[in-house]
Write a protein that holds these residues in place. Structure first.
Motif, PDB file in Angstrom:
ATOM      1  N   ALA A  98       0.812  -1.229   0.000  1.00  0.00           N
ATOM      2  CA  ALA A  98       0.000   0.000   0.000  1.00  0.00           C
ATOM      3  C   ALA A  98       0.839   1.270   0.000  1.00  0.00           C
ATOM      4  CB  ALA A  98      -0.931  -0.019   1.222  1.00  0.00           C
ATOM      5  N   HIS A  99       2.079   1.176  -0.434  1.00  0.00           N
ATOM      6  CA  HIS A  99       3.012   2.299  -0.329  1.00  0.00           C
ATOM      7  C   HIS A  99       2.481   3.593  -0.959  1.00  0.00           C
ATOM      8  CE1 HIS A  99       6.933   4.259   0.052  1.00  0.00           C
ATOM      9  NE2 HIS A  99       6.771   4.673  -1.196  1.00  0.00           N
ATOM     10  N   SER A 100       1.859   3.491  -2.112  1.00  0.00           N
ATOM     11  CA  SER A 100       1.404   4.694  -2.816  1.00  0.00           C
ATOM     12  C   SER A 100       0.272   5.406  -2.086  1.00  0.00           C
ATOM     13  CB  SER A 100       0.956   4.344  -4.241  1.00  0.00           C
ATOM     14  OG  SER A 100      -0.214   3.531  -4.214  1.00  0.00           O
ATOM     15  N   HIS A 101      -0.363   4.708  -1.152  1.00  0.00           N
ATOM     16  CA  HIS A 101      -1.482   5.297  -0.413  1.00  0.00           C
ATOM     17  C   HIS A 101      -1.052   5.906   0.924  1.00  0.00           C
ATOM     18  CE1 HIS A 101      -4.438   3.571  -3.197  1.00  0.00           C
ATOM     19  NE2 HIS A 101      -3.662   2.491  -3.213  1.00  0.00           N
ATOM     20  N   TYR A 102       0.206   5.730   1.279  1.00  0.00           N
ATOM     21  CA  TYR A 102       0.715   6.361   2.498  1.00  0.00           C
ATOM     22  C   TYR A 102       0.744   7.873   2.302  1.00  0.00           C
ATOM     23  CZ  TYR A 102       2.296   2.077   4.853  1.00  0.00           C
ATOM     24  OH  TYR A 102       2.358   0.868   5.505  1.00  0.00           O
ATOM     25  N   LYS A 103       0.611   8.598   3.386  1.00  0.00           N
ATOM     26  CA  LYS A 103       0.655  10.061   3.320  1.00  0.00           C
ATOM     27  C   LYS A 103       1.670  10.574   4.334  1.00  0.00           C
ATOM     28  CE  LYS A 103      -2.204  14.220   3.614  1.00  0.00           C
ATOM     29  NZ  LYS A 103      -3.588  14.753   3.832  1.00  0.00           N
ATOM     30  N   ARG A 104       2.594  11.365   3.871  1.00  0.00           N
ATOM     31  CA  ARG A 104       3.603  11.932   4.768  1.00  0.00           C
ATOM     32  C   ARG A 104       3.167  13.329   5.187  1.00  0.00           C
ATOM     33  NH1 ARG A 104       8.826  14.584   4.373  1.00  0.00           N
ATOM     34  NH2 ARG A 104       9.962  14.138   6.297  1.00  0.00           N
ATOM     35  N   ILE A 105       3.333  13.618   6.478  1.00  0.00           N
ATOM     36  CA  ILE A 105       2.925  14.908   7.031  1.00  0.00           C
ATOM     37  C   ILE A 105       4.121  15.514   7.768  1.00  0.00           C
ATOM     38  CG2 ILE A 105       1.259  16.097   8.525  1.00  0.00           C
ATOM     39  CD1 ILE A 105      -0.634  13.799   8.102  1.00  0.00           C
ATOM     40  N   PRO A 106       4.963  16.250   7.048  1.00  0.00           N
ATOM     41  CA  PRO A 106       6.171  16.823   7.670  1.00  0.00           C
ATOM     42  C   PRO A 106       5.864  17.760   8.833  1.00  0.00           C
ATOM     43  CG  PRO A 106       6.269  16.958   5.264  1.00  0.00           C
ATOM     44  CD  PRO A 106       4.870  16.578   5.622  1.00  0.00           C
ATOM     45  N   ASN A 107       4.703  18.421   8.804  1.00  0.00           N
ATOM     46  CA  ASN A 107       4.351  19.391   9.853  1.00  0.00           C
ATOM     47  C   ASN A 107       3.455  18.780  10.928  1.00  0.00           C
ATOM     48  OD1 ASN A 107       2.179  19.082   8.086  1.00  0.00           O
ATOM     49  ND2 ASN A 107       1.352  21.107   8.550  1.00  0.00           N
ATOM     50  N   TYR A 108       3.675  17.490  11.223  1.00  0.00           N
ATOM     51  CA  TYR A 108       2.786  16.785  12.149  1.00  0.00           C
ATOM     52  C   TYR A 108       2.727  17.421  13.532  1.00  0.00           C
ATOM     53  CZ  TYR A 108       7.048  14.717  14.118  1.00  0.00           C
ATOM     54  OH  TYR A 108       8.267  14.541  14.709  1.00  0.00           O
ATOM     55  N   ARG A 109       3.773  18.120  13.942  1.00  0.00           N
ATOM     56  CA  ARG A 109       3.786  18.758  15.264  1.00  0.00           C
ATOM     57  C   ARG A 109       2.766  19.884  15.374  1.00  0.00           C
ATOM     58  NH1 ARG A 109       9.145  17.665  14.098  1.00  0.00           N
ATOM     59  NH2 ARG A 109      10.318  16.456  15.652  1.00  0.00           N
ATOM     60  N   ASP A 110       2.341  20.407  14.221  1.00  0.00           N
ATOM     61  CA  ASP A 110       1.434  21.552  14.212  1.00  0.00           C
ATOM     62  C   ASP A 110      -0.032  21.157  14.089  1.00  0.00           C
ATOM     63  OD1 ASP A 110       3.697  23.216  14.264  1.00  0.00           O
ATOM     64  OD2 ASP A 110       3.857  23.191  12.073  1.00  0.00           O
ATOM     65  N   LEU A 111      -0.314  19.862  13.982  1.00  0.00           N
ATOM     66  CA  LEU A 111      -1.696  19.426  13.788  1.00  0.00           C
ATOM     67  C   LEU A 111      -2.548  19.700  15.025  1.00  0.00           C
ATOM     68  CD1 LEU A 111      -1.196  15.958  12.038  1.00  0.00           C
ATOM     69  CD2 LEU A 111      -1.745  18.148  10.961  1.00  0.00           C
ATOM     70  N   THR A 112      -3.765  20.155  14.793  1.00  0.00           N
ATOM     71  CA  THR A 112      -4.725  20.347  15.880  1.00  0.00           C
ATOM     72  C   THR A 112      -5.474  19.043  16.117  1.00  0.00           C
ATOM     73  OG1 THR A 112      -6.522  20.980  14.389  1.00  0.00           O
ATOM     74  CG2 THR A 112      -5.051  22.749  15.155  1.00  0.00           C
ATOM     75  N   PRO A 113      -6.135  18.888  17.258  1.00  0.00           N
ATOM     76  CA  PRO A 113      -6.951  17.686  17.472  1.00  0.00           C
ATOM     77  C   PRO A 113      -7.983  17.490  16.365  1.00  0.00           C
ATOM     78  CG  PRO A 113      -6.639  18.832  19.548  1.00  0.00           C
ATOM     79  CD  PRO A 113      -6.082  19.719  18.486  1.00  0.00           C
ATOM     80  N   GLU A 114      -8.516  18.597  15.849  1.00  0.00           N
ATOM     81  CA  GLU A 114      -9.513  18.512  14.781  1.00  0.00           C
ATOM     82  C   GLU A 114      -8.891  17.942  13.501  1.00  0.00           C
ATOM     83  OE1 GLU A 114     -10.866  21.007  17.919  1.00  0.00           O
ATOM     84  OE2 GLU A 114      -9.026  21.192  16.708  1.00  0.00           O
ATOM     85  N   GLN A 115      -7.663  18.350  13.209  1.00  0.00           N
ATOM     86  CA  GLN A 115      -6.979  17.830  12.021  1.00  0.00           C
ATOM     87  C   GLN A 115      -6.626  16.349  12.196  1.00  0.00           C
ATOM     88  OE1 GLN A 115      -3.945  20.964  12.074  1.00  0.00           O
ATOM     89  NE2 GLN A 115      -4.581  21.572  10.006  1.00  0.00           N
ATOM     90  N   GLU A 116      -6.293  15.963  13.421  1.00  0.00           N
ATOM     91  CA  GLU A 116      -6.030  14.546  13.697  1.00  0.00           C
ATOM     92  C   GLU A 116      -7.301  13.728  13.469  1.00  0.00           C
ATOM     93  OE1 GLU A 116      -3.035  13.517  14.209  1.00  0.00           O
ATOM     94  OE2 GLU A 116      -1.939  14.703  15.688  1.00  0.00           O
ATOM     95  N   TRP A 117      -8.437  14.280  13.879  1.00  0.00           N
ATOM     96  CA  TRP A 117      -9.715  13.594  13.686  1.00  0.00           C
ATOM     97  C   TRP A 117     -10.031  13.442  12.202  1.00  0.00           C
ATOM     98  CZ3 TRP A 117     -12.682  10.910  16.924  1.00  0.00           C
ATOM     99  CH2 TRP A 117     -13.963  10.547  16.494  1.00  0.00           C
ATOM    100  N   GLU A 118      -9.678  14.457  11.424  1.00  0.00           N
ATOM    101  CA  GLU A 118      -9.887  14.387   9.982  1.00  0.00           C
ATOM    102  C   GLU A 118      -9.084  13.240   9.369  1.00  0.00           C
ATOM    103  OE1 GLU A 118      -8.914  18.183   8.334  1.00  0.00           O
ATOM    104  OE2 GLU A 118     -10.555  19.228   9.366  1.00  0.00           O
ATOM    105  N   LEU A 119      -7.878  13.029   9.871  1.00  0.00           N
ATOM    106  CA  LEU A 119      -7.066  11.910   9.386  1.00  0.00           C
ATOM    107  C   LEU A 119      -7.736  10.585   9.721  1.00  0.00           C
ATOM    108  CD1 LEU A 119      -3.454  13.100  10.336  1.00  0.00           C
ATOM    109  CD2 LEU A 119      -4.471  13.019   8.044  1.00  0.00           C
ATOM    110  N   LEU A 120      -8.288  10.480  10.925  1.00  0.00           N
ATOM    111  CA  LEU A 120      -9.005   9.270  11.318  1.00  0.00           C
ATOM    112  C   LEU A 120     -10.163   9.005  10.370  1.00  0.00           C
ATOM    113  CD1 LEU A 120      -9.803   6.971  13.301  1.00  0.00           C
ATOM    114  CD2 LEU A 120     -11.092   8.686  14.588  1.00  0.00           C
ATOM    115  N   GLU A 121     -10.936  10.048  10.057  1.00  0.00           N
ATOM    116  CA  GLU A 121     -12.092   9.877   9.180  1.00  0.00           C
ATOM    117  C   GLU A 121     -11.685   9.501   7.763  1.00  0.00           C
ATOM    118  OE1 GLU A 121     -14.144  13.649   9.830  1.00  0.00           O
ATOM    119  OE2 GLU A 121     -15.638  12.581  11.056  1.00  0.00           O
ATOM    120  N   GLN A 122     -10.447   9.845   7.384  1.00  0.00           N
ATOM    121  CA  GLN A 122      -9.933   9.474   6.072  1.00  0.00           C
ATOM    122  C   GLN A 122      -9.308   8.081   6.078  1.00  0.00           C
ATOM    123  OE1 GLN A 122      -7.345  12.613   4.347  1.00  0.00           O
ATOM    124  NE2 GLN A 122      -8.355  14.031   5.742  1.00  0.00           N
TER     125      GLN A 122
END
Length: 322
Positions: free
Chosen positions: A82-106
């Motif tokens: 599934a390598h092509s479906h991985y998503k890298r997030i270089p700015n992960y330290r800046d994510l809000t709880p809401e943005q983390e939830w969006e990742l879960l929903e995706q």
């Protein structure tokens, strides 16, 4: 020596750089004198794609047994399919709880700066591994977690899904070599959770999967058969159960079984960013292991206090002569 090894020889002279070089030289010396080596994988080394260098270590017989977490066992295969479906997030330290939830929903499960796609990775493996679990269950057969993974790899069912060169998958290399693997606490993994769900639903019996205790019993036999001569070395990446579980096979045999002819581990290196305070096993210095009957006074001991995703590939490159 190749370019990387020459660079290390010339530039790595002090502090953690020198420790890295010393450990790499000690690894080579151990193998050249006929020793064998265990590598332990904690953390998210498979998601960090350590397989790019570790797979070649396996192919060239620079590692003879691996201890890893259940997560590392499965995440190498997840990256493979599934390598092509991985998503890298270089700015992960800046994510809000809401943005983390969006990742879960995706359906994106984040590991530091890398998100593992649930549907493409977990579920793709699940449908194939379940068939093997069910087949064994119905036949009254029992296997270790890694043996089921090997069966899946060697059957070829995953090959249509490969999204990276399989030579960069350490699990593919291990399966082809039938490399011994020990997975203490496999239940603490996604596939372990999935297996438990099938047990709850009554689709398979819990006993179809061999247990951690059985891994330890098997490891005791393997160690006795392979610790003659120069002995077995211990190359530990991180800490936790991947390291603590297998290293205890020596004091278990010596103290609990009273087999006093069992040799200590004959080389020890740990790559860790943990400190020695707070009772941390991951940060415990090698000398502490002497008190537990794991290492001898004369065992060569190395500690590289750094990021394993940087250090391990460099040491592997040195051992491989790159």
């Amino acid at each position: 020596m190749g370019a990387i090894s020459q660079f290390i020889e010339h530039h790595y002279r002090h502090f953690n750089a020198a420790a890295l070089k010393d450990a790499a030289q000690g690894y080579v010396k151990h193998l050249n004198e006929g020793g064998k080596m265990m590598i332990t994988l904690a953390g998210a080394m498979s998601t960090a794609e350590l397989g790019v260098s570790l797979a070649e270590m396996i192919r060239q017989d620079k590692v003879h047994i691996i201890s890893c977490t259940g997560a590392n066992l499965e995440e190498d295969l997840m990256n493979l399919v599934a390598h092509s479906h991985y998503k890298r997030i270089p700015n992960y330290r800046d994510l809000t709880p809401e943005q983390e939830w969006e990742l879960l929903e995706q359906g994106l499960n984040r590991v530091t700066d890398t998100c593992i796609p649930e549907e493409e990775a977990f579920r793709k493996l699940q449908k194939h591994i379940f068939q093997l679990w069910k087949k064994a269950d119905e036949a009254g057969e029992r296997y270790f977690p890694h043996e089921f993974m090997y069966q899946m790899i060697l059957s070829g069912v995953l090959e249509p899904y490969y999204e990276i060169d399989p030579k960069d998958s350490w699990m593919v290399a291990a399966a082809q070599k039938n490399l011994p693997i020990v997975v203490g606490g496999w239940e603490d993994s996604t596939m372990g959770n999935i297996f438990a769900s099938y047990v709850i639903k009554g689709d398979v019996k819990a006993s179809t999967m061999k247990s951690g205790i059985e891994y330890m019993v098997w490891l005791a036999d393997w160690y006795r058969k392979n610790s003659g001569g120069k002995g077995v070395g211990f190359f530990q990446i991180g800490g936790g159960i991947a390291g603590d579980f297998p290293i205890c096979v020596v004091p278990m045999m010596y103290q609990d079984l009273e087999w006093h002819d069992v040799p200590f581990w004959s080389y020890f290196c740990q790559i860790s960013d943990s400190t020695t305070s707070y009772g941390s096993y991951s940060g415990a210095i090698p000398n502490e292991k002497i008190t537990w009957g794991k290492l001898d006074i004369k065992t060569p001991k190395y500690v590289v206090e750094s990021d394993a995703t940087i250090v391990a590939p460099l040491i592997f490159a040195y051992v491989l002569g790159w």
